[in-house]
Design a protein around this motif. Sequence first.
Motif, mmCIF file in Angstrom:
data_model
loop_
_atom_site.group_PDB
_atom_site.id
_atom_site.type_symbol
_atom_site.label_atom_id
_atom_site.label_comp_id
_atom_site.label_asym_id
_atom_site.label_seq_id
_atom_site.Cartn_x
_atom_site.Cartn_y
_atom_site.Cartn_z
ATOM 1 N N LEU A 85 0.815 -1.215 0.000
ATOM 2 C CA LEU A 85 0.000 0.000 0.000
ATOM 3 C C LEU A 85 0.853 1.271 0.000
ATOM 4 N N GLN A 86 2.003 1.190 0.606
ATOM 5 C CA GLN A 86 2.868 2.381 0.658
ATOM 6 C C GLN A 86 3.411 2.731 -0.724
ATOM 7 N N LYS A 87 3.358 1.749 -1.658
ATOM 8 C CA LYS A 87 3.864 2.021 -3.014
ATOM 9 C C LYS A 87 2.785 2.621 -3.914
ATOM 10 N N TYR A 88 1.564 2.662 -3.425
ATOM 11 C CA TYR A 88 0.466 3.168 -4.255
ATOM 12 C C TYR A 88 0.659 4.663 -4.531
ATOM 13 N N ASP A 89 0.580 4.996 -5.816
ATOM 14 C CA ASP A 89 0.728 6.383 -6.254
ATOM 15 C C ASP A 89 -0.639 7.071 -6.113
ATOM 16 N N THR A 90 -0.746 7.967 -5.147
ATOM 17 C CA THR A 90 -2.053 8.555 -4.807
ATOM 18 C C THR A 90 -2.611 9.446 -5.919
ATOM 19 N N SER A 91 -1.755 9.814 -6.865
ATOM 20 C CA SER A 91 -2.254 10.672 -7.946
ATOM 21 C C SER A 91 -3.086 9.865 -8.956
ATOM 22 N N ARG A 92 -3.026 8.557 -8.869
ATOM 23 C CA ARG A 92 -3.782 7.702 -9.797
ATOM 24 C C ARG A 92 -4.978 7.077 -9.072
ATOM 25 N N PRO A 93 -5.996 6.672 -9.852
ATOM 26 C CA PRO A 93 -7.164 6.094 -9.191
ATOM 27 C C PRO A 93 -6.827 4.777 -8.481
ATOM 28 N N PHE A 94 -7.293 4.669 -7.264
ATOM 29 C CA PHE A 94 -6.993 3.493 -6.445
ATOM 30 C C PHE A 94 -7.603 2.238 -7.054
ATOM 31 N N ILE A 95 -8.798 2.393 -7.604
ATOM 32 C CA ILE A 95 -9.507 1.222 -8.133
ATOM 33 C C ILE A 95 -8.744 0.593 -9.307
ATOM 34 N N ALA A 96 -8.109 1.459 -10.109
ATOM 35 C CA ALA A 96 -7.340 0.940 -11.241
ATOM 36 C C ALA A 96 -6.126 0.154 -10.741
ATOM 37 N N TRP A 97 -5.534 0.671 -9.659
ATOM 38 C CA TRP A 97 -4.361 0.000 -9.072
ATOM 39 C C TRP A 97 -4.754 -1.383 -8.540
ATOM 40 N N VAL A 98 -5.885 -1.419 -7.834
ATOM 41 C CA VAL A 98 -6.376 -2.698 -7.297
ATOM 42 C C VAL A 98 -6.680 -3.658 -8.457
ATOM 43 N N GLY A 99 -7.323 -3.127 -9.492
ATOM 44 C CA GLY A 99 -7.673 -3.956 -10.646
ATOM 45 C C GLY A 99 -6.445 -4.556 -11.297
ATOM 46 N N ARG A 100 -5.395 -3.733 -11.421
ATOM 47 C CA ARG A 100 -4.170 -4.235 -12.057
ATOM 48 C C ARG A 100 -3.540 -5.342 -11.205
ATOM 49 N N ILE A 101 -3.574 -5.141 -9.893
ATOM 50 C CA ILE A 101 -3.004 -6.163 -8.998
ATOM 51 C C ILE A 101 -3.795 -7.467 -9.129
ATOM 52 N N MET A 102 -5.116 -7.356 -9.193
ATOM 53 C CA MET A 102 -5.941 -8.559 -9.303
ATOM 54 C C MET A 102 -5.656 -9.283 -10.623
ATOM 55 N N MET A 103 -5.521 -8.510 -11.688
ATOM 56 C CA MET A 103 -5.251 -9.113 -12.990
ATOM 57 C C MET A 103 -3.875 -9.799 -12.980
ATOM 58 N N ASN A 104 -2.880 -9.102 -12.447
ATOM 59 C CA ASN A 104 -1.534 -9.685 -12.418
ATOM 60 C C ASN A 104 -1.481 -10.929 -11.533
ATOM 61 N N THR A 105 -2.203 -10.891 -10.416
ATOM 62 C CA THR A 105 -2.223 -12.060 -9.530
ATOM 63 C C THR A 105 -2.872 -13.237 -10.242
ATOM 64 N N SER A 106 -3.923 -12.942 -10.992
ATOM 65 C CA SER A 106 -4.595 -14.003 -11.750
ATOM 66 C C SER A 106 -3.646 -14.606 -12.777
ATOM 67 N N VAL A 107 -2.914 -13.744 -13.471
ATOM 68 C CA VAL A 107 -1.974 -14.221 -14.490
ATOM 69 C C VAL A 107 -0.869 -15.045 -13.820
ATOM 70 N N ASP A 108 -0.406 -14.567 -12.654
ATOM 71 C CA ASP A 108 0.622 -15.315 -11.925
ATOM 72 C C ASP A 108 0.105 -16.685 -11.523
ATOM 73 N N TYR A 109 -1.141 -16.711 -11.125
ATOM 74 C CA TYR A 109 -1.760 -17.972 -10.716
ATOM 75 C C TYR A 109 -1.736 -18.948 -11.882
ATOM 76 N N TYR A 110 -2.104 -18.439 -13.013
ATOM 77 C CA TYR A 110 -2.094 -19.259 -14.223
ATOM 78 C C TYR A 110 -0.684 -19.730 -14.540
ATOM 79 N N ARG A 111 0.262 -18.817 -14.393
ATOM 80 C CA ARG A 111 1.632 -19.135 -14.789
ATOM 81 C C ARG A 111 2.250 -20.194 -13.884
#
Lengths: 446, 210
Positions: free
Chosen positions: B61-87
Amino acid sequence: MKEKSENKLDQLFRDGISGAEDHIAFREEDWASMEQLLDKKSDRKAGVFRIMYYAAGIAALLLLAIGLYFFGNGDKNNQVKNNLQSKNGKNHPTNITAQPGESNPSSHNQLPVQADSSVSNATNNGQQQLQASSATNGLAKAHHQVNGMGHRPGTTTAPLQGVNNNPVVNGSDKLAINNSLGNKLQPLSANVDTITDHTPKRTDNTSNKIQNNIAGNTAPPDTATTDKLTTQERKQMLAVKTSAIKNRPQFSITVLAASDANAVSNFGHSQTGTNYGLQLSLKLTRKLTVSTGAAYAIKPYSTGLNGYSPAYAPPSFTTNIQANCKVLDIPLNLSYQVYSKGNNALSLGSGLSSYFMLKENYRYDYSAESGLDPKYIEIRNQNKHLFGVLNVNANYQRKIDSRFSIVVQPYLKLPLTGIGNGKVDLKSTGIALGVNWNIGSAFGAK
Amino acid sequence: MGEAELQQLIAGCLNHSRKDQKMLYKAFYGFAMSICLRYAGNRYEASEIMNQGFLKVFTNLQKYDTSRPFIAWVGRIMMNTSVDYYRSNLKLSLNDDLDAAEDIGHNELPDQKLKYDDLIAMVQQLPNAYRTVFNLFAIEGFSHEEIAEKLNISTGTSKSNLFKAREKLKNMVINSGRLPDTSAGNAQHTIVAIGAISISMSVLIELIMK
């Protein structure tokens, strides 16, 4: 046409799936498992500290062992000096302090330098007279004879005069010093011979020793004692020399094969694994050995969901997880010999192992109600646990000949961290059998 | 949720407040789950991926860039975690018939509106490799080159997986449109059964009369 169809399909799903968040209701059980994950994370942090704690302990032990080994050798050299000093009298500390403080500086400085350079002369020229003087045990006579000898050029005249001419030394001290000189010169020359024979590099120290000896020998022993001391000292010198040779680091290689029981949590449901390993040992002292090596281990085990907690947990209807892991085990152990008699030796050891998980195979069996087929997972080279396993072992060796011995090694491996993909508490216990080749003694035989 | 409230929650999470963590989790649960559900094979896996994603959210959370939308950041993490799961977890289930990927002709899709539950069930029925590529290409809008790089596969594999995914999905959509056919089949069965019963009844009556 085709492109249009593809886009339509994509669009159908994109539109149908997007904005789904409203369809999804919050589930409390998901948060419960999230909390478990968050708690585990802090546990893992604590685990890292625990590993570091153990690693630091082992490192400290190793340093201590190495330190003991090197300083142990140094101490033996010092011991020789101390032996020479302590044998020569009990009052020498007072004499040592008395001399530099009270005697005139020039005569005091003369003493070590000239004594050092003229020791051989003293043995040649002055020895007979000195021996005679000490044999009589007459204090006054000795005083005269030593003084008389002091006038001969090229002998120990100067240092002896230096002591005798010391204006501060009172009469009784003078006698004592003169006597000590007389009594000591013979063993002294013998000592110098011994030292120069065996350790030529240490001649620098002889001047100090001579100084101490001269200063220290206040009690006038008779010649018999002097001779006895000399032979004793010679023996000690030899003993030190031979023990130094014995304590030279000795390498040995052990080839081991083991069959062990692997289990998660307890050994009630253990499965048998095999190990093949090579172990390199370095004998630091007569009792202390440090060893490392590499072992290829096949570790099968089965567990329920309780002990198995991977990053992505299997579903709750998983009934059993069957695992088979190929592991490269790099141990670093320190062992202490507790028993050694004849050809048999027993030592106890402990240390840490690093596990490199070469290949992990898992099979998830699901409950019959789920109707799902077992799921197979294979993971290669993804997990490693540096110093993540605590080793405890006993090592029995029976010598076949000077180079080879048979090794029987019961052992226990306890994980300090979760092992493999499932971060399981994978314990192993078994008995390793092998052959030890003592390279050190092989070189020694040449 | 207002921006001020969100910032307050984030601050609380940074202080490891379990209460704030739960509130943030609850606030983004639906959004995160909607992403994970379409990448995962089932609800269980989706929950695992989502929780793993939230763990990353909380720990980074400390790495989150507050100038960007939080929801997009969460979405990207979820997508990457899903891809990692697949990998990491699904290597074996790939590669079965990737080489057989062909460009199969497509018929027009029936014009019908499908419900979210039906669509997500269809996506979840796809093999993992197809599903991931379909998600990344059709839903997220990545190119084949980007997907190939993300999944560490060739662009050819990405393309073939996408074609196969579409093919399977299309069949499912078409089959879902044929549901009345199966009900008609059931009606036929009923008619046959009624006929059989009536015949047997008449035979029985005849016997009794005799």
